[in-house]
Design a protein around this motif. Structure first.
Motif, short mmCIF file in Angstrom:
data_model
loop_
_atom_site.label_atom_id
_atom_site.label_comp_id
_atom_site.label_asym_id
_atom_site.label_seq_id
_atom_site.Cartn_x
_atom_site.Cartn_y
_atom_site.Cartn_z
N GLY A 70 -6.54 7.02 3.98
CA GLY A 70 -6.60 5.61 4.36
C GLY A 70 -5.69 4.76 3.49
N TYR A 71 -5.39 3.58 3.99
CA TYR A 71 -4.54 2.65 3.26
C TYR A 71 -5.38 1.85 2.26
CZ TYR A 71 -1.10 3.59 6.94
OH TYR A 71 -0.22 4.18 7.81
N GLY A 73 -1.43 7.07 0.91
CA GLY A 73 -2.78 6.82 0.41
C GLY A 73 -2.81 7.06 -1.10
N TYR A 97 -11.17 4.00 -3.07
CA TYR A 97 -11.63 4.07 -1.68
C TYR A 97 -12.50 2.86 -1.29
CZ TYR A 97 -15.58 6.36 -4.00
OH TYR A 97 -16.62 6.66 -4.83
N TYR A 119 0.86 -1.19 0.00
CA TYR A 119 0.00 0.00 0.00
C TYR A 119 0.89 1.23 0.00
CZ TYR A 119 1.18 0.26 4.97
OH TYR A 119 1.86 0.34 6.16
N ILE A 172 -10.52 0.81 1.10
CA ILE A 172 -10.12 1.35 2.40
C ILE A 172 -11.02 0.79 3.50
CG2 ILE A 172 -9.89 3.48 3.79
CD1 ILE A 172 -9.21 4.97 1.17
N ASN A 173 -10.42 0.39 4.61
CA ASN A 173 -11.15 -0.10 5.77
C ASN A 173 -12.00 1.05 6.33
OD1 ASN A 173 -11.84 -0.68 8.51
ND2 ASN A 173 -10.18 -2.16 8.64
N LYS A 174 -13.31 0.93 6.22
CA LYS A 174 -14.21 2.03 6.62
C LYS A 174 -14.14 2.33 8.13
CE LYS A 174 -15.93 2.14 2.43
NZ LYS A 174 -14.70 1.75 1.76
N ASP A 194 -11.55 1.64 10.21
CA ASP A 194 -10.22 2.06 10.64
C ASP A 194 -9.34 2.25 9.41
OD1 ASP A 194 -7.83 2.50 11.91
OD2 ASP A 194 -7.79 0.62 13.02
N PRO A 195 -9.44 3.43 8.75
CA PRO A 195 -8.74 3.66 7.48
C PRO A 195 -7.23 3.46 7.54
CG PRO A 195 -10.23 5.50 7.98
CD PRO A 195 -10.21 4.60 9.17
N PHE A 196 -6.63 3.69 8.72
CA PHE A 196 -5.17 3.55 8.84
C PHE A 196 -4.77 2.31 9.63
CE2 PHE A 196 -5.78 8.03 7.82
CZ PHE A 196 -4.93 8.14 6.73
N LYS A 197 -5.67 1.33 9.66
CA LYS A 197 -5.35 0.08 10.35
C LYS A 197 -4.16 -0.56 9.64
CE LYS A 197 -7.31 -4.29 11.71
NZ LYS A 197 -8.22 -5.35 11.41
#
Length: 184
Positions: A119-120, A107, A164, A103, A167-169, A171-174
């Motif tokens: 987010g990742y 972003g 997008y 990733y 992207i994990n809704k 926790d976008p930066f998980k």
């Protein structure tokens, strides 16, 4: 010459459609479209041309982004070793990919999305892409790093998928387990 106004924005129905295959050999109109996609990406990276015409810089563009629902993408970027990846492709297809993911730490962005969506975005770390070049040559590209991410982003457009969506809704930066973090 393509302009920013030619690029449709998020919410336009064409961005969510699965694009049609391009019959080979492509028509003159399809050739012109693919050439103009590549020209836009190159021009958008040239500071003088970009400011003169108000182009937002990009490293890739897919035909659905100019409201043409056909399987064509253009990519123009350098990898971390300074190698140039400059291609206009008809019917690009990911034929194999790594188990490992990657990733961009910063972003992803998109010429069809005006706001930043942090987010990742999880992608495959390595992919092999097959397609037909502007010159009508069948090619196979083995990609990793930024080029692999860019090609996946553009090929997603051909399938009605936006960056997008990955992207994990909650926790976008998980942190993505075992993924390669790529600085841009």
């Amino acid at each position: 010459m393509l302009m920013m106004d030619d690029i449709i924005r998020d919410g336009h129905p064409t961005l969510r459609k699965v694009a049609a295959e391009v019959s080979m050999p492509p028509s003159d109109e399809e050739k012109k479209i693919l050439e103009s996609l590549l020209e836009y990406v190159k021009n958008s990276q040239n500071p003088e041309i970009a400011s003169q015409y108000g182009l937002r810089p990009g490293i890739g563009l897919a035909a659905p982004q100019i409201n043409v629902s056909k399987r064509m993408i253009a990519v123009h970027l350098y990898d971390d070793k300074g190698n140039l990846y400059s291609y206009g492709l008809y019917n690009p297809k990911i034929v194999s990919h790594s188990v490992e993911s990657a990733y961009l730490v910063s972003g992803e962005g998109c010429l069809s999305v005006d706001e930043e969506i942090p987010g990742y975005v999880e992608r495959f770390a390595r992919i092999t892409v097959k397609g037909t070049t502007l010159e009508g040559e069948e090619i196979k590209l083995r990609l990793k790093g930024l080029p692999a991410i860019c090609f996946q982003h553009e090929i997603d457009h051909l399938n009605g998928i936006m960056f997008y969506d990955h992207i994990n809704k909650q926790d976008p930066f998980k942190p993505i387990q075992g993924a390669i973090a790529i600085e841009r």
